[in-house]
Design a protein around this motif. Structure first.
Motif, short mmCIF file in Angstrom:
data_model
loop_
_atom_site.label_atom_id
_atom_site.label_comp_id
_atom_site.label_asym_id
_atom_site.label_seq_id
_atom_site.Cartn_x
_atom_site.Cartn_y
_atom_site.Cartn_z
N VAL A 173 -33.80 19.89 -0.87
CA VAL A 173 -34.21 20.48 -2.32
C VAL A 173 -34.39 19.34 -3.69
CG1 VAL A 173 -32.91 21.77 -4.40
CG2 VAL A 173 -32.16 22.06 -1.87
N VAL A 174 -35.50 19.80 -4.31
CA VAL A 174 -35.85 18.72 -5.11
C VAL A 174 -35.50 19.05 -6.63
CG1 VAL A 174 -38.16 19.97 -5.63
CG2 VAL A 174 -37.77 17.55 -6.04
N PHE A 175 -35.02 18.27 -7.37
CA PHE A 175 -34.58 18.58 -8.65
C PHE A 175 -34.47 17.31 -9.64
CE2 PHE A 175 -30.91 16.62 -6.41
CZ PHE A 175 -30.45 15.81 -7.15
N GLN A 176 -34.50 17.54 -10.81
CA GLN A 176 -34.39 16.25 -11.87
C GLN A 176 -33.25 16.35 -12.61
OE1 GLN A 176 -37.00 18.87 -12.03
NE2 GLN A 176 -36.30 20.13 -13.58
N SER A 177 -32.79 15.08 -12.91
CA SER A 177 -31.66 14.55 -13.49
C SER A 177 -31.68 13.35 -14.47
CB SER A 177 -30.30 14.70 -12.50
OG SER A 177 -29.25 14.28 -13.06
N ALA A 178 -30.75 13.44 -15.26
CA ALA A 178 -30.64 12.10 -16.05
C ALA A 178 -29.53 11.19 -15.82
CB ALA A 178 -30.75 12.09 -17.61
N ALA A 179 -28.90 11.90 -14.81
CA ALA A 179 -27.58 11.36 -14.41
C ALA A 179 -27.92 9.68 -13.78
CB ALA A 179 -26.81 12.09 -13.28
N ASP A 180 -26.98 8.74 -14.06
CA ASP A 180 -27.40 7.41 -13.42
C ASP A 180 -26.50 7.14 -12.27
OD1 ASP A 180 -24.98 7.32 -14.41
OD2 ASP A 180 -25.55 5.93 -16.16
N ASP A 181 -25.74 8.00 -11.60
CA ASP A 181 -25.15 7.89 -10.50
C ASP A 181 -25.31 8.67 -9.46
OD1 ASP A 181 -24.12 10.03 -11.60
OD2 ASP A 181 -21.89 9.47 -11.83
N LEU A 182 -26.63 9.07 -9.11
CA LEU A 182 -26.79 9.82 -7.95
C LEU A 182 -27.24 8.79 -6.78
CD1 LEU A 182 -28.60 12.85 -9.66
CD2 LEU A 182 -26.58 12.91 -8.38
N VAL A 183 -27.87 7.70 -7.30
CA VAL A 183 -28.63 6.64 -6.41
C VAL A 183 -28.04 5.41 -6.90
CG1 VAL A 183 -30.37 8.16 -5.29
CG2 VAL A 183 -30.75 6.58 -7.13
N PRO A 184 -28.02 4.29 -5.76
CA PRO A 184 -27.65 3.08 -6.42
C PRO A 184 -28.70 2.52 -7.53
CG PRO A 184 -27.08 3.03 -4.05
CD PRO A 184 -27.85 4.46 -4.57
N GLY A 185 -28.29 1.43 -8.42
CA GLY A 185 -29.38 0.91 -9.21
C GLY A 185 -30.05 1.67 -10.04
N ASP A 186 -29.80 2.84 -10.43
CA ASP A 186 -30.35 3.88 -11.42
C ASP A 186 -29.85 3.37 -13.08
OD1 ASP A 186 -31.35 5.73 -12.97
OD2 ASP A 186 -30.83 7.52 -11.73
N THR A 187 -30.79 2.44 -13.33
CA THR A 187 -30.63 2.04 -14.74
C THR A 187 -31.41 2.20 -15.83
OG1 THR A 187 -31.38 -0.27 -14.03
CG2 THR A 187 -28.92 -0.14 -13.84
N ASN A 188 -32.73 2.90 -15.43
CA ASN A 188 -33.67 3.16 -16.42
C ASN A 188 -33.41 4.06 -17.55
OD1 ASN A 188 -33.68 5.44 -15.36
ND2 ASN A 188 -35.60 5.35 -14.38
N GLY A 189 -32.38 4.58 -17.66
CA GLY A 189 -31.80 5.62 -18.56
C GLY A 189 -32.90 6.83 -18.82
N LYS A 190 -33.48 7.19 -17.74
CA LYS A 190 -34.54 8.38 -17.66
C LYS A 190 -34.19 9.43 -16.75
CE LYS A 190 -37.26 5.58 -20.32
NZ LYS A 190 -37.56 5.91 -21.78
N SER A 191 -34.99 10.50 -17.20
CA SER A 191 -34.67 11.60 -16.23
C SER A 191 -35.71 11.71 -15.03
CB SER A 191 -35.19 12.91 -16.96
OG SER A 191 -35.24 13.91 -15.98
#
Length: 372
Positions: free
Chosen positions: A346-364
């Motif tokens: 399933v493909v989706f979009q999210s601005a959450a920063d804790d779905l994968v490690p190292g998500d620090t860009n503050g973007k969707s």
């Protein structure tokens, strides 16, 4: 007339809306019964878990917002739009662009330099991409071949058109075409373009420009669409040139969500509920108090957003077993063609920063949830 379902018929009253609407009831041959076996996961497929798709070739996170994603039935290709400039070596053109990510390589390609005004569409085999762009005062569709990145075919050069839906091999594109002239009233047609022969078939004609939302089957035989003014859903059959419907019945207001890739299932929304209509048997399943988002190519798996608060944002339901799998328990959204065959991905979009490690860009970002 053959290939044209311009609605001139009996008037009926909607209980929910109290508005008059025309009825068209043309019998059409619908798909025969077929087994819905779960496809085996392809060799080399990703492990169970969440994978971020909107990343640079070296895995660096995207430097812009990404959204509007769809996945192919085999789960191999994802198309999405993004404002990130670092997803490909040449960089984006400083505004939203369309990208295709090949998950097994992995390789990301930019498809043209235009700004998409709607989520892009991809053919079932991942070979072609189409999306709508603003073209002066009109809307046009650009279609690209993924292998070369080159323009595959220009659409509707004389009119404004949008809402493309591509079949499995990209030969057929269903779209909505706006005819502004002759004045005074705007008119709309749902068409299917055959890029092998150049033939154009009219599926339906309307004296309005409410969204038609065409959705084409994998073999190009069936097109589901809606009359956005009367809120009716129909299914057109290429072999007969006629449409059946409204599939939701005579007294229900419906909004089309998606036709399954095998042409057997239509999903539509009505009120706060989702309905899954089996075109083979004529039966309809109610999925109460959820907002359907997408259906997998076989029509067995429904991606939905629960209407309550405090729970997961996206859930995948196996309609045969009634079991649910959480796709995202963080704020997230998805569009049609978001589920691969068998509900594997399933493909989706999210601005959450804790779905994968190292998500620090503050973007969707765009993600794929790989399920068991």
């Amino acid at each position: 007339m053959r290939g044209n379902t311009s609605r001139v018929g009996t008037r009926r009253v909607r209980a929910a809306l109290g508005a008059a609407a025309a009825v068209c009831a043309v019998t059409a041959a619908l798909p025969g019964a077929a087994a819905r076996a779960e496809p085996a996961r392809a060799a080399g497929a990703a492990a169970v878990g969440v994978e971020r798709i909107s990343v640079a070739p070296d895995g660096t996170q995207g430097d812009g917002d990404s959204a509007g994603a769809s996945i192919t039935p085999d789960g191999r290709h994802v198309v999405f739009s993004s404002a990130a400039r670092n997803l490909t070596p040449d960089g984006a053109a400083g505004t939203d662009a369309v990208f295709v990510r090949e998950l097994q390589t992995p390789l990301t390609q930019r498809m043209g330099a235009y700004h998409p005004i709607q989520p892009p569409a991809i053919s079932g085999d991942g070979a072609y991409v189409g999306y709508a762009i603003q073209w002066f005062n009109d809307v046009r569709i650009r279609q690209y071949q993924v292998r070369t990145g080159g323009t595959a075919s220009p659409n509707c050069s004389a009119y404004s058109c949008d809402q493309p839906s591509l079949n499995a091999d990209g030969r057929y594109t269903a779209l909505a075409l706006l005819i502004r002239k002759p004045a005074p009233a705007n008119r709309q047609r749902v068409e299917v373009h055959d890029w092998n022969t150049g033939a154009v078939v009219t599926v339906a004609s309307f004296e309005h420009t409410y969204p038609a939302r065409p959705s084409i089957s994998g073999d190009g035989r069936y097109v589901a669409y809606q009359n956005g003014q009367t809120q009716d859903v129909f299914v057109w059959d290429r072999t007969t040139g006629t449409s059946s419907g409204p599939v939701e019945g005579p007294s229900t207001a419906a909004t089309l969500l998606q036709l399954s890739d095998d042409g057997s299932t239509v999903v539509y929304l009505s009120g706060s509920d989702t309905y899954v209509h089996d075109l083979r048997s004529g039966t309809t399943r109610l999925v109460a108090d959820v907002r359907g988002v997408a259906v997998d190519p076989t029509g067995r798996h429904l991606l939905y957003a629960p209407t309550g608060t405090g729970g997961p944002s996206l859930v995948l339901r196996d309609l045969e077993t009634g079991t649910d799998q959480v796709v995202s328990d963080r704020p997230a959204s998805a569009g049609i063609d978001a589920v691969s065959a068998g509900g594997r991905d399933v493909v989706f979009q999210s601005a959450a920063d804790d779905l994968v490690p190292g998500d620090t860009n503050g973007k969707s970002d765009v993600f794929v949830r790989h399920l068991s």
